[in-house]
Design a protein around this motif. Structure first.
Motif, mmCIF file in Angstrom:
data_model
loop_
_atom_site.group_PDB
_atom_site.id
_atom_site.type_symbol
_atom_site.label_atom_id
_atom_site.label_comp_id
_atom_site.label_asym_id
_atom_site.label_seq_id
_atom_site.Cartn_x
_atom_site.Cartn_y
_atom_site.Cartn_z
ATOM 1 N N TYR A 3 -16.560 8.285 -7.799
ATOM 2 C CA TYR A 3 -15.227 8.637 -7.312
ATOM 3 C C TYR A 3 -14.213 8.183 -8.356
ATOM 4 C CZ TYR A 3 -17.340 8.758 -2.596
ATOM 5 O OH TYR A 3 -18.114 9.031 -1.494
ATOM 6 N N GLY A 9 -9.205 9.030 2.746
ATOM 7 C CA GLY A 9 -7.761 9.037 2.812
ATOM 8 C C GLY A 9 -7.166 8.241 1.669
ATOM 9 N N SER A 10 -5.845 8.228 1.609
ATOM 10 C CA SER A 10 -5.150 7.556 0.503
ATOM 11 C C SER A 10 -4.934 6.074 0.757
ATOM 12 C CB SER A 10 -3.812 8.245 0.218
ATOM 13 O OG SER A 10 -3.059 8.316 1.407
ATOM 14 N N GLN A 33 -21.804 3.599 2.282
ATOM 15 C CA GLN A 33 -21.852 3.509 0.834
ATOM 16 C C GLN A 33 -21.393 2.122 0.398
ATOM 17 O OE1 GLN A 33 -19.757 6.806 -1.022
ATOM 18 N NE2 GLN A 33 -20.278 8.129 0.699
ATOM 19 N N TYR A 34 -22.047 1.597 -0.612
ATOM 20 C CA TYR A 34 -21.713 0.285 -1.157
ATOM 21 C C TYR A 34 -21.101 0.505 -2.534
ATOM 22 C CZ TYR A 34 -24.615 -1.431 2.624
ATOM 23 O OH TYR A 34 -25.128 -1.694 3.870
ATOM 24 N N PHE A 35 -19.892 0.008 -2.697
ATOM 25 C CA PHE A 35 -19.125 0.281 -3.902
ATOM 26 C C PHE A 35 -19.244 -0.827 -4.937
ATOM 27 C CE2 PHE A 35 -16.534 4.069 -3.216
ATOM 28 C CZ PHE A 35 -16.712 4.285 -1.867
ATOM 29 N N GLY A 36 -19.156 -0.418 -6.195
ATOM 30 C CA GLY A 36 -18.989 -1.365 -7.277
ATOM 31 C C GLY A 36 -17.518 -1.721 -7.424
ATOM 32 N N PRO A 37 -17.199 -2.629 -8.365
ATOM 33 C CA PRO A 37 -15.818 -3.083 -8.535
ATOM 34 C C PRO A 37 -14.938 -2.079 -9.271
ATOM 35 C CG PRO A 37 -17.237 -4.177 -10.093
ATOM 36 C CD PRO A 37 -18.136 -3.377 -9.205
ATOM 37 N N LEU A 43 -14.854 4.600 -9.596
ATOM 38 C CA LEU A 43 -15.693 3.807 -8.703
ATOM 39 C C LEU A 43 -17.046 4.475 -8.524
ATOM 40 C CD1 LEU A 43 -12.893 3.128 -6.121
ATOM 41 C CD2 LEU A 43 -14.175 1.315 -7.226
ATOM 42 N N PHE A 103 -13.674 12.389 -4.714
ATOM 43 C CA PHE A 103 -15.103 12.580 -4.988
ATOM 44 C C PHE A 103 -15.286 13.317 -6.310
ATOM 45 C CE2 PHE A 103 -19.482 13.589 -4.295
ATOM 46 C CZ PHE A 103 -19.649 14.901 -4.699
ATOM 47 N N GLN A 139 -3.207 7.137 -5.031
ATOM 48 C CA GLN A 139 -3.994 8.186 -4.390
ATOM 49 C C GLN A 139 -5.230 7.607 -3.705
ATOM 50 O OE1 GLN A 139 -2.856 11.473 -4.511
ATOM 51 N NE2 GLN A 139 -1.096 10.440 -5.427
ATOM 52 N N GLY A 140 -5.867 8.437 -2.920
ATOM 53 C CA GLY A 140 -7.119 8.044 -2.298
ATOM 54 C C GLY A 140 -8.283 8.198 -3.253
ATOM 55 N N LEU A 141 -9.466 8.000 -2.743
ATOM 56 C CA LEU A 141 -10.670 8.154 -3.560
ATOM 57 C C LEU A 141 -11.029 9.634 -3.646
ATOM 58 C CD1 LEU A 141 -10.776 5.136 -2.623
ATOM 59 C CD2 LEU A 141 -13.238 5.323 -2.812
ATOM 60 N N TYR A 194 -22.928 7.882 -5.961
ATOM 61 C CA TYR A 194 -21.688 8.653 -5.982
ATOM 62 C C TYR A 194 -20.767 8.119 -7.076
ATOM 63 C CZ TYR A 194 -22.878 9.935 -1.121
ATOM 64 O OH TYR A 194 -23.495 10.392 0.012
ATOM 65 N N TYR A 254 -13.204 1.492 5.388
ATOM 66 C CA TYR A 254 -13.455 0.555 4.311
ATOM 67 C C TYR A 254 -12.221 -0.305 4.110
ATOM 68 C CZ TYR A 254 -17.712 2.916 2.744
ATOM 69 O OH TYR A 254 -18.975 3.434 2.665
ATOM 70 N N SER A 293 -19.558 19.276 -7.498
ATOM 71 C CA SER A 293 -18.411 20.072 -7.076
ATOM 72 C C SER A 293 -17.072 19.364 -7.250
ATOM 73 C CB SER A 293 -18.580 20.497 -5.618
ATOM 74 O OG SER A 293 -18.689 19.351 -4.780
ATOM 75 N N GLN A 318 -9.936 6.938 -8.441
ATOM 76 C CA GLN A 318 -8.725 6.662 -7.691
ATOM 77 C C GLN A 318 -7.572 6.567 -8.675
ATOM 78 O OE1 GLN A 318 -8.529 2.920 -5.541
ATOM 79 N NE2 GLN A 318 -6.901 3.677 -4.220
ATOM 80 N N GLU A 349 -11.183 -5.192 -6.581
ATOM 81 C CA GLU A 349 -12.545 -5.119 -6.065
ATOM 82 C C GLU A 349 -12.808 -3.706 -5.558
ATOM 83 O OE1 GLU A 349 -12.624 -9.688 -4.294
ATOM 84 O OE2 GLU A 349 -13.314 -8.007 -3.064
ATOM 85 N N GLY A 350 -14.093 -3.350 -5.429
ATOM 86 C CA GLY A 350 -14.416 -2.072 -4.820
ATOM 87 C C GLY A 350 -14.270 -2.150 -3.312
ATOM 88 N N PRO A 351 -14.127 -0.999 -2.660
ATOM 89 C CA PRO A 351 -14.045 -0.997 -1.194
ATOM 90 C C PRO A 351 -15.318 -1.563 -0.570
ATOM 91 C CG PRO A 351 -13.401 1.134 -2.112
ATOM 92 C CD PRO A 351 -14.009 0.353 -3.226
ATOM 93 N N TYR A 395 -22.323 13.547 -6.939
ATOM 94 C CA TYR A 395 -23.258 12.875 -6.047
ATOM 95 C C TYR A 395 -24.686 13.174 -6.494
ATOM 96 C CZ TYR A 395 -26.218 12.843 -1.813
ATOM 97 O OH TYR A 395 -27.236 12.666 -0.922
#
Lengths: 113, 110
Positions: free
Chosen positions: A35, B101-102, A102-106, A91, A45, A41-43, A33, B36, A58, A37, B42-44, A48
């Motif tokens: 994303y 969410g934010s 989901q595992y996120f990068g930095p 991200l 999308f 704001q939030g993440l 994925y 999360y 989308s 930010q 750092e990432g979540p 994918y």
């Protein structure tokens, strides 16, 4: 450990230039994925990828944004003719095909001046 | 239009007390929910999840509650520790797509 890695960690570019952001997912993770930010704001999308299926694009905000995933592993997010509103942290996340976590990068912090 | 909302941008709690973080969603078709935690630069990182067939999931000091009729979930942290200070994101979704969410910035005071 072999987590998700992203490069560069920071990128400053001039308005109108193209940028490429890279993501190396966890080995064996079939889903990937992107994303972004924006400040406060939030993440959001963006796109994918799942295995060899057609990607879900989308969330891409405009046709200036594109992404590819080569060989089912590394992914590149490309932003053409960058605008100031593209400034954000981008991200990448990956996951197995077996569960939802989901595992996120930095992240890559992109600043368009 | 935001499908997942965290209406409290920040929360301050004393060490040892309970932290309650809230999250609302709009789509009744969502069937999986995640929390999360994110530290600066750092990432979540994944914390805890719950599927729509449950109303509670517990993992150590962290418990997530799901109220499907209200389209509301919450994360309880008991007891809160200073190391829990971070931004917490909830996510809700179905199949392979999740909406975030934010975030709520939690500060646990020693």
């Amino acid at each position: 450990g072999a987590g998700v890695s992203q490069s560069p960690s920071n990128k400053v570019t001039e308005k109108g230039k193209d940028v490429e952001l890279r993501c190396d997912p966890i080995s064996g993770h079939t889903a990937l994925y992107w994303y972004r930010q924006s400040l406060g704001q939030g993440l959001e999308f963006l796109i994918y990828f799942q295995g060899n299926s057609a990607p879900d694009k989308s969330g891409l905000p405009s046709d200036r944004f594109s992404a590819e995933r080569t060989g089912g592993s590394v992914s590149t997010l490309t932003i053409q003719r960058t605008q100031q509103e593209d400034s954000a942290v981008y991200l990448c996340a990956s996951r197995t095909g077996l569960d939802y976590e989901q595992y996120f990068g930095p992240g890559t912090r992109l600043t368009v001046t | 239009d935001q499908q997942v909302k965290q209406n409290s941008p920040s929360l301050s709690v004393q060490e040892g007390r309970i932290s309650i973080l809230n999250c609302d969603y709009t789509n009744s078709m969502f069937d999986y929910f995640l929390w999360y935690k994110k530290y600066p630069a750092e990432g979540p990182t994944f914390l805890i999840s719950i599927s729509s067939i449950k109303d509670k999931n517990e993992d150590g000091r962290f418990t997530v509650f799901l109220n499907k009729s209200a389209k509301h979930l919450s994360l309880h942290i008991v007891p809160s520790q200073p190391g829990d200070s971070a931004v917490y994101f909830c996510a809700a979704g179905k199949f392979n797509k999740f909406y975030f969410g934010s975030g709520t910035k939690l500060n646990v005071k020693p």
